[in-house]
Design a protein around this motif. Structure first.
Motif, mmCIF file in Angstrom:
data_model
loop_
_atom_site.group_PDB
_atom_site.id
_atom_site.type_symbol
_atom_site.label_atom_id
_atom_site.label_comp_id
_atom_site.label_asym_id
_atom_site.label_seq_id
_atom_site.Cartn_x
_atom_site.Cartn_y
_atom_site.Cartn_z
ATOM 1 N N VAL A 166 0.487 18.221 33.849
ATOM 2 C CA VAL A 166 1.422 18.247 32.712
ATOM 3 C C VAL A 166 1.343 16.930 31.943
ATOM 4 O O VAL A 166 1.295 16.911 30.704
ATOM 5 N N LEU A 167 1.284 15.810 32.661
ATOM 6 C CA LEU A 167 1.146 14.505 32.010
ATOM 7 C C LEU A 167 -0.186 14.379 31.291
ATOM 8 O O LEU A 167 -0.270 13.793 30.204
ATOM 9 N N LEU A 168 -1.233 14.925 31.875
ATOM 10 C CA LEU A 168 -2.543 14.912 31.216
ATOM 11 C C LEU A 168 -2.500 15.673 29.903
ATOM 12 O O LEU A 168 -2.979 15.188 28.867
ATOM 13 N N LEU A 169 -1.917 16.873 29.909
ATOM 14 C CA LEU A 169 -1.825 17.662 28.684
ATOM 15 C C LEU A 169 -0.942 16.968 27.652
ATOM 16 O O LEU A 169 -1.228 17.001 26.454
ATOM 17 N N MET A 170 0.139 16.337 28.112
ATOM 18 C CA MET A 170 1.015 15.593 27.202
ATOM 19 C C MET A 170 0.255 14.478 26.504
ATOM 20 O O MET A 170 0.435 14.228 25.297
ATOM 21 N N THR A 171 -0.615 13.794 27.246
ATOM 22 C CA THR A 171 -1.278 12.605 26.725
ATOM 23 C C THR A 171 -2.566 12.947 25.979
ATOM 24 O O THR A 171 -2.769 12.513 24.845
ATOM 25 N N ALA A 172 -3.434 13.723 26.597
ATOM 26 C CA ALA A 172 -4.751 13.985 26.013
ATOM 27 C C ALA A 172 -4.700 14.995 24.873
ATOM 28 O O ALA A 172 -5.445 14.874 23.904
ATOM 29 N N LEU A 173 -3.802 15.988 24.988
ATOM 30 C CA LEU A 173 -3.683 17.005 23.941
ATOM 31 C C LEU A 173 -2.406 16.857 23.130
ATOM 32 O O LEU A 173 -2.156 17.656 22.236
ATOM 33 N N SER A 174 -1.595 15.874 23.450
ATOM 34 C CA SER A 174 -0.291 15.670 22.798
ATOM 35 C C SER A 174 0.566 16.926 22.889
ATOM 36 O O SER A 174 1.296 17.269 21.957
ATOM 37 N N ASP A 175 0.511 17.595 24.015
ATOM 38 C CA ASP A 175 1.171 18.882 24.204
ATOM 39 C C ASP A 175 2.695 18.716 24.163
ATOM 40 O O ASP A 175 3.278 17.981 24.955
ATOM 41 N N ASN A 176 3.340 19.415 23.231
ATOM 42 C CA ASN A 176 4.783 19.260 23.040
ATOM 43 C C ASN A 176 5.605 19.939 24.130
ATOM 44 O O ASN A 176 6.634 19.406 24.564
ATOM 45 N N LEU A 177 5.189 21.119 24.572
ATOM 46 C CA LEU A 177 5.902 21.783 25.658
ATOM 47 C C LEU A 177 5.849 20.925 26.916
ATOM 48 O O LEU A 177 6.867 20.731 27.595
ATOM 49 N N PHE A 189 4.551 5.722 30.582
ATOM 50 C CA PHE A 189 4.823 4.510 31.354
ATOM 51 C C PHE A 189 6.103 4.647 32.179
ATOM 52 O O PHE A 189 6.208 4.084 33.277
ATOM 53 N N ALA A 190 7.087 5.381 31.653
ATOM 54 C CA ALA A 190 8.316 5.610 32.412
ATOM 55 C C ALA A 190 8.027 6.433 33.663
ATOM 56 O O ALA A 190 8.593 6.163 34.735
ATOM 57 N N TRP A 191 7.155 7.445 33.543
ATOM 58 C CA TRP A 191 6.794 8.226 34.726
ATOM 59 C C TRP A 191 6.127 7.316 35.761
ATOM 60 O O TRP A 191 6.433 7.391 36.964
ATOM 61 N N ALA A 192 5.223 6.437 35.304
ATOM 62 C CA ALA A 192 4.551 5.527 36.227
ATOM 63 C C ALA A 192 5.565 4.649 36.946
ATOM 64 O O ALA A 192 5.449 4.403 38.160
ATOM 65 N N TYR A 193 6.577 4.182 36.217
ATOM 66 C CA TYR A 193 7.633 3.366 36.835
ATOM 67 C C TYR A 193 8.374 4.169 37.903
ATOM 68 O O TYR A 193 8.610 3.676 39.017
ATOM 69 N N LEU A 194 8.747 5.403 37.590
ATOM 70 C CA LEU A 194 9.479 6.223 38.557
ATOM 71 C C LEU A 194 8.622 6.528 39.781
ATOM 72 O O LEU A 194 9.115 6.534 40.917
ATOM 73 N N GLU A 195 7.350 6.778 39.557
ATOM 74 C CA GLU A 195 6.478 7.056 40.694
ATOM 75 C C GLU A 195 6.307 5.797 41.559
ATOM 76 O O GLU A 195 6.285 5.872 42.792
ATOM 77 N N ARG A 196 6.226 4.656 40.910
ATOM 78 C CA ARG A 196 6.089 3.382 41.620
ATOM 79 C C ARG A 196 7.298 3.134 42.523
ATOM 80 O O ARG A 196 7.173 2.533 43.586
ATOM 81 N N THR A 197 8.464 3.589 42.081
ATOM 82 C CA THR A 197 9.693 3.351 42.836
ATOM 83 C C THR A 197 10.080 4.558 43.701
ATOM 84 O O THR A 197 11.206 4.629 44.201
ATOM 85 N N GLY A 198 9.162 5.504 43.850
ATOM 86 C CA GLY A 198 9.369 6.620 44.760
ATOM 87 C C GLY A 198 10.278 7.715 44.254
ATOM 88 O O GLY A 198 10.781 8.517 45.045
ATOM 89 N N ARG A 199 10.498 7.792 42.925
ATOM 90 C CA ARG A 199 11.417 8.784 42.381
ATOM 91 C C ARG A 199 10.728 9.857 41.558
ATOM 92 O O ARG A 199 11.379 10.648 40.872
ATOM 93 N N ALA A 200 9.418 9.888 41.593
ATOM 94 C CA ALA A 200 8.639 10.942 40.933
ATOM 95 C C ALA A 200 7.313 11.046 41.661
ATOM 96 O O ALA A 200 6.883 10.115 42.344
ATOM 97 N N ASP A 201 6.674 12.209 41.490
ATOM 98 C CA ASP A 201 5.407 12.445 42.179
ATOM 99 C C ASP A 201 4.576 13.393 41.326
ATOM 100 O O ASP A 201 5.025 14.503 41.006
ATOM 101 N N ARG A 202 3.383 12.979 40.956
ATOM 102 C CA ARG A 202 2.521 13.832 40.136
ATOM 103 C C ARG A 202 2.121 15.122 40.842
ATOM 104 O O ARG A 202 1.719 16.085 40.196
ATOM 105 N N ALA A 203 2.242 15.152 42.159
ATOM 106 C CA ALA A 203 1.900 16.368 42.897
ATOM 107 C C ALA A 203 3.003 17.424 42.824
ATOM 108 O O ALA A 203 2.763 18.600 43.136
ATOM 109 N N GLU A 204 4.191 17.033 42.407
ATOM 110 C CA GLU A 204 5.298 17.985 42.279
ATOM 111 C C GLU A 204 4.927 19.082 41.277
ATOM 112 O O GLU A 204 4.348 18.815 40.220
ATOM 113 N N MET A 205 5.277 20.324 41.605
ATOM 114 C CA MET A 205 4.934 21.443 40.727
ATOM 115 C C MET A 205 5.956 21.572 39.595
ATOM 116 O O MET A 205 7.159 21.330 39.788
#
Length: 252
Positions: A95-106, A51-67
């Motif tokens: 990376v967010l997908l792996l964090m959420t769907a697989l609970s990926d720690n890295l 949810f924090a990532w979504a907030y940052l993306e909403r306010t223009g400070r993050a982008d899921r397309a960033e590598m």
């Protein structure tokens, strides 16, 4: 007609661990029971990070397309598989997908690195309205844990997670909800429910002495947090009884 509050209370009172339970079926009053106000988060901390990532993306400070460079963090293992991937660069959306769907720690640690640990805590306390959620260390950091640093959640903040979901824009829900629905862990609530009969968007968390499952269906929001669990079988017995009652196709 089942006396639902009494059935829930009986199962929870049989537990010898700390617990917090919440259930809200659409159009009805929420039910909640708890004997503890603060819980070690285990992987549930990944939910407010999302949810924090979504907030940052909403306010223009993050982008899921960033590598994202997967080798920027120590290659911790445990849940997930990103440390095994041959490709070492992924967009943060993956990376967010792996964090959420697989609970990926890295992947989680890479998101923490990208946002910043203290910045995450400031977002939790401020824009997300979380009173007790606290990130004190990265995932699988045993040295930090040995010094007493831990990640924390609370029952009231887990209720706030549902409010944060409800506040997402249509576009945000379009990319966030499939990640929660794709969770490969069947979860604690679904142990005694026939496979593929309930669409359950959720996040689990487990570590020694800790079992959590936070999630929702089209009809209901619910979670169970447990810690200081001496015998996991007693938690499973409660969930095997309550899961079909709360998430089965028929009305309770």
């Amino acid at each position: 007609m089942t006396d639902l509050p009494a059935a829930i209370a009986a199962e929870l009172q049989a537990l010898s661990c700390d617990y917090a339970f919440y259930y809200h079926r659409r159009g009805q009053e929420p039910l909640s029971f708890h004997n503890c106000e603060r819980f070690r988060s285990a992987s549930i901390i990944k939910t407010p990070i999302l949810f924090a990532w979504a907030y940052l993306e909403r306010t223009g400070r993050a982008d899921r397309a960033e590598m994202c460079e997967l080798d920027l963090e120590p290659q911790v293992q445990g849940a997930g598989l990103s440390w095994l991937l041959r490709t070492r660069r992924l967009p943060f959306g993956d990376v967010l997908l792996l964090m959420t769907a697989l609970s990926d720690n890295l992947c989680t640690n890479l998101v923490i690195r990208r946002i910043g640990l203290e910045r995450l805590n400031a977002i939790f306390r401020g824009p997300l309205g979380l009173q007790d959620t606290r990130l004190e260390r990265k995932l699988m950091d045993y040295a930090a844990r040995a010094t007493g640093r831990e990640n924390w959640i609370s029952p009231r903040d887990c209720v706030q997670f549902f409010r944060l979901r409800d506040q997402l824009s249509a576009g945000e829900r379009q990319w966030i909800e499939p990640m929660l629905l794709a969770n490969t862990d069947l979860g604690l609530w679904l142990r005694n429910i026939p496979r593929d009969t309930v669409a359950f968007s959720h996040k689990t968390g487990s570590m020694e002495g800790v079992l959590h499952d936070w999630g929702y269906t089209e009809d209901a929001d619910l979670f169970l947090l447990t810690q200081n669990v001496g015998d996991e079988r007693e938690v499973y017995r409660a969930l095997d009884a309550l899961g079909p009652l709360l998430l089965g196709r028929s009305e309770p």
